[in-house]
Design a protein around this motif. Structure first.
Motif, PDB file in Angstrom:
ATOM      1  N   ILE A 102       0.826  -1.209   0.000  1.00  0.00           N
ATOM      2  CA  ILE A 102       0.000   0.000   0.000  1.00  0.00           C
ATOM      3  C   ILE A 102       0.860   1.259   0.000  1.00  0.00           C
ATOM      4  O   ILE A 102       0.514   2.241  -0.658  1.00  0.00           O
ATOM      5  CB  ILE A 102      -1.030   0.009   1.161  1.00  0.00           C
ATOM      6  CG1 ILE A 102      -2.002   1.196   1.015  1.00  0.00           C
ATOM      7  CG2 ILE A 102      -0.333   0.037   2.507  1.00  0.00           C
ATOM      8  CD1 ILE A 102      -2.815   1.225  -0.247  1.00  0.00           C
ATOM      9  N   ASP A 155      -7.754   1.931  -1.236  1.00  0.00           N
ATOM     10  CA  ASP A 155      -6.935   1.460  -0.119  1.00  0.00           C
ATOM     11  C   ASP A 155      -7.751   0.500   0.744  1.00  0.00           C
ATOM     12  O   ASP A 155      -8.648   0.910   1.462  1.00  0.00           O
ATOM     13  CB  ASP A 155      -6.467   2.657   0.703  1.00  0.00           C
ATOM     14  CG  ASP A 155      -5.565   2.277   1.863  1.00  0.00           C
ATOM     15  OD1 ASP A 155      -5.362   1.068   2.112  1.00  0.00           O
ATOM     16  OD2 ASP A 155      -5.062   3.202   2.522  1.00  0.00           O
ATOM     17  N   GLU A 156      -7.427  -0.756   0.649  1.00  0.00           N
ATOM     18  CA  GLU A 156      -8.111  -1.794   1.433  1.00  0.00           C
ATOM     19  C   GLU A 156      -7.243  -2.290   2.591  1.00  0.00           C
ATOM     20  O   GLU A 156      -7.568  -3.281   3.230  1.00  0.00           O
ATOM     21  CB  GLU A 156      -8.489  -2.970   0.521  1.00  0.00           C
ATOM     22  CG  GLU A 156      -9.452  -2.613  -0.594  1.00  0.00           C
ATOM     23  CD  GLU A 156     -10.845  -2.267  -0.106  1.00  0.00           C
ATOM     24  OE1 GLU A 156     -11.196  -2.603   1.045  1.00  0.00           O
ATOM     25  OE2 GLU A 156     -11.589  -1.647  -0.885  1.00  0.00           O
ATOM     26  N   SER A 167      -5.707  -3.762  -2.264  1.00  0.00           N
ATOM     27  CA  SER A 167      -5.582  -2.347  -2.602  1.00  0.00           C
ATOM     28  C   SER A 167      -5.095  -2.249  -4.036  1.00  0.00           C
ATOM     29  O   SER A 167      -4.260  -3.040  -4.482  1.00  0.00           O
ATOM     30  CB  SER A 167      -4.597  -1.659  -1.661  1.00  0.00           C
ATOM     31  OG  SER A 167      -5.089  -1.699  -0.330  1.00  0.00           O
TER      32      SER A 167
END
Length: 186
Positions: A102, A155-156, A167
């Motif tokens: 990320i 964004d996960e 993400s």
């Protein structure tokens, strides 16, 4: 207001090919807020615009500087609002990057925001979008080459679900509307 289709996110990344297939089947996307009904439009071969779209897309990827997996459905022909679909077209290219940390994806978005203007792009907006998730969004125009791009960072990383989507950076690139040369059809 532009019509934008949000990509489908899955555990293995984005199903951009499915989105592209649906759009190629007769729907269209207009990433610009320009009036396509105002004549004239530039006359240009579809293959020339496709080639330029691929070059512009590669430049966006290089500026982002993110190493990860990338979808490869390729560009396709889309319709122009209010224009004869046999003679007028735009080239659309959806792709995404995933399977990267990320922090790399966030840095990629920052690279785009900082470096695209130096390559001739005008950043129209940068910040959270209007979705519930408030995803980071960048919208830019490339006036000299007549492209518009919409880029999202989904964004996960804070999603606690065991099968949460990965993400991703999702890119939707669209050329301006063009007319095919005399005697040709889209």
């Amino acid at each position: 207001m532009p019509r934008i289709l949000r990509p489908i996110r899955t555990r293995s990344g984005i199903a951009a090919l499915a989105v592209a297939t649906v759009l190629a089947g007769g729907l269209w996307i207009d990433l610009s807020e320009k009036d396509d009904s105002a004549p004239p439009v530039e006359v240009r071969r579809v293959s020339d615009t496709e080639d330029e779209t691929i070059r512009v897309s590669r430049e966006i990827l290089n500026v982002a500087g993110v190493k990860g997996k990338m979808t490869e459905p390729g560009p396709f022909t889309g319709k122009c609002a209010g224009r004869d679909p046999e003679k007028n077209y735009r080239i659309i290219y959806f792709w995404s990057i995933w399977d990267a940390p990320i922090q790399d994806l966030k840095q990629g978005m920052e690279n785009l925001r900082e470096k695209l203007p130096g390559k001739g792009w005008n950043i129209r907006s940068y910040g959270p979008d209007t979705s519930k998730s408030r995803s980071l969004e960048l919208i830019a125009d490339f006036g000299r080459k007549k492209f518009t791009v919409m880029i999202h960072l989904y964004d996960e990383s804070k999603n606690p679900a065991p099968k949460a989507p990965e993400s991703i950076i999702s890119v939707a690139l669209s050329s301006a509307c063009y007319q095919v040369p005399e005697g040709e059809t889209v």
